[in-house]
Design an enzyme around this catalytic site. Sequence first.
Site, PDB file in Angstrom:
ATOM      1  N   GLU A 168     -70.347 -44.789 -30.803  1.00  0.00           N
ATOM      2  CA  GLU A 168     -70.358 -46.245 -30.619  1.00  0.00           C
ATOM      3  C   GLU A 168     -71.751 -46.808 -30.359  1.00  0.00           C
ATOM      4  O   GLU A 168     -71.917 -48.014 -30.212  1.00  0.00           O
ATOM      5  CB  GLU A 168     -69.436 -46.686 -29.472  1.00  0.00           C
ATOM      6  CG  GLU A 168     -67.985 -46.266 -29.605  1.00  0.00           C
ATOM      7  CD  GLU A 168     -67.127 -46.695 -28.406  1.00  0.00           C
ATOM      8  OE1 GLU A 168     -67.645 -47.410 -27.517  1.00  0.00           O
ATOM      9  OE2 GLU A 168     -65.951 -46.301 -28.361  1.00  0.00           O
ATOM     10  N   GLY A 169     -72.766 -45.956 -30.239  1.00  0.00           N
ATOM     11  CA  GLY A 169     -74.085 -46.429 -29.833  1.00  0.00           C
ATOM     12  C   GLY A 169     -74.281 -46.418 -28.340  1.00  0.00           C
ATOM     13  O   GLY A 169     -75.264 -46.973 -27.831  1.00  0.00           O
TER      14      GLY A 169
END
Length: 345
Positions: free
Chosen positions: A313-314
Amino acid sequence: MSKFRIKPLDHSFEVDLQSIIDTKTKPLGALGQLEELALQIGLIQNTEEPHIDSPSIVVFAGDHGIAKEQILNPYPQEVTAQMVYNFLNGGAAINVFCKQQNIDLKIVDCGVNHDFEPGLEMSYLKVAKGTNNYKHGPAMTPDQCEQAIENGASVIEDLYNKGCNTVGFGEMGISNTSSAALIMRQLTRIRMQNCVGAGTGLTPDGVENKIKTLKEIRSFYNVGRDPFKTLYTFGGFEIASMVGGMLKAAELGMIVLVDGFISSAALLVASKMNALVREYSIFTHESDEHGHQLLLKHLDAFPILNLGMRLGEGTGCAMAMSVIHNAVAFLNNMASFEEASVSQA
């Protein structure tokens, strides 16, 4: 991709920049990796006074045809779309961390197997409703791969035009650890069993089955070490979009923040297309996904954090942002020995 014209960093003032870092009121090297980050960011921006402007994280989402086999991942493919809605509703970890760190978050539909209603706060760049099942043929056509690369580049160029100079790359896509493992194996020649991990929660027996299955799949193809062929054979639309985005960000002189295993696999492909992208890349954390440590070693990368995370997701980019801000802050604001009238050793 030769069309991305990335400039090599100008090292002509590296000695002067290093001297500024070394003469801050501290022993040589006392700020450790912060000093290395400050030097790299200064070189990327070609200035002794670097700055982080409108930092953003982009989550690229796409589905994988192999997920329909339900042999490589315990979660059904539908979770990709469900998590995109969670991002849009502000309920995911990346939402929480971006809010905490004051980071802009952008969601991109690169190829989710779902029809999102119009008007949502996202970019609609769907190439197709998921890739093909690479158990039976290449994941995508060369044209589809090119389109995904171009889409990723366009997202980053838009952020740049709005004042962003630092961008993190996150992803969402059920079964994308399998794609990343195949890409890693193909482009590094590291043994498959060292590339494959539990993904979103496979049991040890499940991991063994995953290794066996991916070995069999890889044996069907003869793509050599060609990064583009490897990408369209085994990749996902979200991975290809990250590749294009990373190359475009480097071309524009932006700081590229690399997240975990999937993001690093995209950077691996990008670096095989244009090695100069590596100079612009900061690796934010070492994922707990099996294989990431060896991939980082192959890339000669030294990640900022190791928190045992493996979410994607970062989230690693978001967690490392405060460290990056502090690296820039000490370079710009910390007194030198001369300025503080402190005796130097």
